[in-house]
Design a protein around this motif. Structure first.
Motif, PDB file in Angstrom:
ATOM      1  N   ILE A 338      22.829  25.020   1.277  1.00  0.00           N
ATOM      2  CA  ILE A 338      22.245  23.964   1.325  1.00  0.00           C
ATOM      3  C   ILE A 338      20.647  24.510   2.002  1.00  0.00           C
ATOM      4  N   LEU A 339      20.980  25.405   2.902  1.00  0.00           N
ATOM      5  CA  LEU A 339      19.244  26.072   3.133  1.00  0.00           C
ATOM      6  C   LEU A 339      18.685  26.836   1.977  1.00  0.00           C
ATOM      7  N   LEU A 342      17.186  24.089  -0.205  1.00  0.00           N
ATOM      8  CA  LEU A 342      16.134  23.254   0.627  1.00  0.00           C
ATOM      9  C   LEU A 342      14.733  24.270   0.720  1.00  0.00           C
ATOM     10  N   PHE A 343      15.186  25.228   1.388  1.00  0.00           N
ATOM     11  CA  PHE A 343      13.943  25.914   1.999  1.00  0.00           C
ATOM     12  C   PHE A 343      13.530  27.223   0.952  1.00  0.00           C
ATOM     13  N   ASN A 345      14.185  27.335  -2.378  1.00  0.00           N
ATOM     14  CA  ASN A 345      14.008  26.936  -3.925  1.00  0.00           C
ATOM     15  C   ASN A 345      14.770  27.779  -4.759  1.00  0.00           C
TER      16      ASN A 345
END
Length: 383
Positions: A338-339, A342-343, A345
């Protein structure tokens, strides 16, 4: 005196003058049918003496503090609290890994050195409070030394892997640690190693291969990696070596057992790690303070988050069985995916997803099997 059974008084024959023995330290509580000592009708306690009722749920506490005393309530355990601590620990570790990816001008060895400083600052008051000393028992110091060397090496290699390869890939590889722990425990501690353990090991190796994607199996056109394939391969080797080193520390801790305090084990890990990091930084000429204020803040946050993750994981293992905690710890992989999306790309490839499924399946299978074995042994001991 009378013996109360399920709330009804039953007479106790007089003779020797001794009160009937009631088993203490019962874990099933004082439910219906459990005996406890109650005062006989008309009998009064001696002046100045404290009346005592003994029941298994209180482990022999005096009556005013007994859970069956009027007006008192037994503190109920919060169900799932240990699993919540595990998820929180996984989240903190994942965020610390994300911040490591965001640092630009700091070598992974220097990040490890800062982490060791935070560990020492946390452990030192505990060593003083528990009066454990700083060296440990003479017969265990050699094990503590190797625990420190292997543990700090695992941390440095893991941080390097995080910096040169995708976050999810490195996290998935490190999740194969329980499989390697079973293998090393079979080799060095003569623990049982079954066909199931071998199957889980092969699953973990398959997952690592799918993530590394060596050219002799997947061809020269490898996609979905960060930077060059050379860095990706170096990161994979570092992650695998970190995993084996971490598994070795678990085997050493099993060998040492409970004869060494937990704080002392962390102390060796932090001190030896800091010394090794400082020497390596001077040899590589990489020791420098971050030029950017953001990197300095991230370094502090990495230390705090790593420390917090370790604290919550320890608390989870104190109040929950190791099997469910190991299974719930697979949330590390979920948070990493997830990270990363989201952060950072960076969308994971299907090869990474397949490798993650293999590694998570093998580590979860190992944890479930060990958990069932421990439950079986516990039932046999009760019988």
């Amino acid at each position: 005196m009378v013996l109360c059974q399920g709330g009804e008084a039953a007479a106790v024959p007089a003779g020797s003058g001794k009160e009937p023995e009631v088993p203490l330290n019962r874990e099933d509580g004082a439910g219906a049918g459990q005996p406890r000592l109650c005062p006989a009708p008309g009998m009064e306690a001696a002046a100045g003496a404290e009346e005592r009722r003994v029941c298994g749920c209180c482990s022999g506490l005096s009556w005013p503090r007994c859970c069956k005393a009027p007006g008192t309530k037994k503190k109920a355990a919060c169900p799932g609290l240990g699993l919540f601590y595990t998820v929180l620990s996984a989240f903190l570790f994942s965020v610390a890994s994300l911040f490591l990816k965001k640092i630009e001008d700091v070598h992974s060895v220097e990040v490890s050195a800062f982490r060791c400083v935070f560990q020492m600052a946390f452990v030192l008051p505990g060593l003083i409070y528990y009066k454990t000393g700083f060296l440990g028992p003479k017969g265990k110091r050699i094990f503590l030394f190797f625990r420190g060397v292997l543990g700090s090496s695992a941390m440095i290699l893991l941080y390097y892997a995080f910096q040169v390869m995708p976050l999810a890939d490195a996290t998935v590889i490190t999740f194969s640690s329980p499989v390697f722990t079973s293998l090393l425990a079979w080799i060095f501690l003569k623990e049982k190693y079954s066909i199931w353990d071998l199957l889980f090991t092969l699953f973990a190796i398959t997952g690592v291969v799918l993530i590394a994607r060596p050219p002799f199996l997947f061809g020269s056109n490898v996609t979905g990696i960060e930077g060059s394939y050379t860095d990706h391969l170096k990161g994979t080797i570092a992650a695998v070596t970190s995993t084996v080193s971490a598994a070795s520390t678990f085997v050493i801790l099993r060998k040492v057992g409970k004869s060494v305090h937990y704080f002392l084990s962390i102390w060796y890990y932090a001190v030896i790690g800091l010394i090794g990091c400082v020497i390596a930084l001077f040899v590589m000429n990489e020791w420098r303070l971050p030029y950017c204020g953001k990197d300095r803040v991230l370094l502090v946050l990495i230390g705090l988050l790593g420390l917090g993750g370790q604290i919550f994981l320890t608390k989870a293992l104190q109040i929950e069985k190791a099997g469910p905690v190991a299974i719930m710890k697979t949330m590390d992989v979920v948070f990493a995916f997830i990270l990363q999306i989201l952060f950072l790309n960076h969308l994971p490839t299907w090869w990474t997803v397949g490798g993650a499924l293999c590694v998570v399946a093998s580590s979860s299978g190992t944890a479930i099997r060990k958990w069932r074995q421990s439950l079986k042994k516990a039932k046999e001991n009760e019988i």
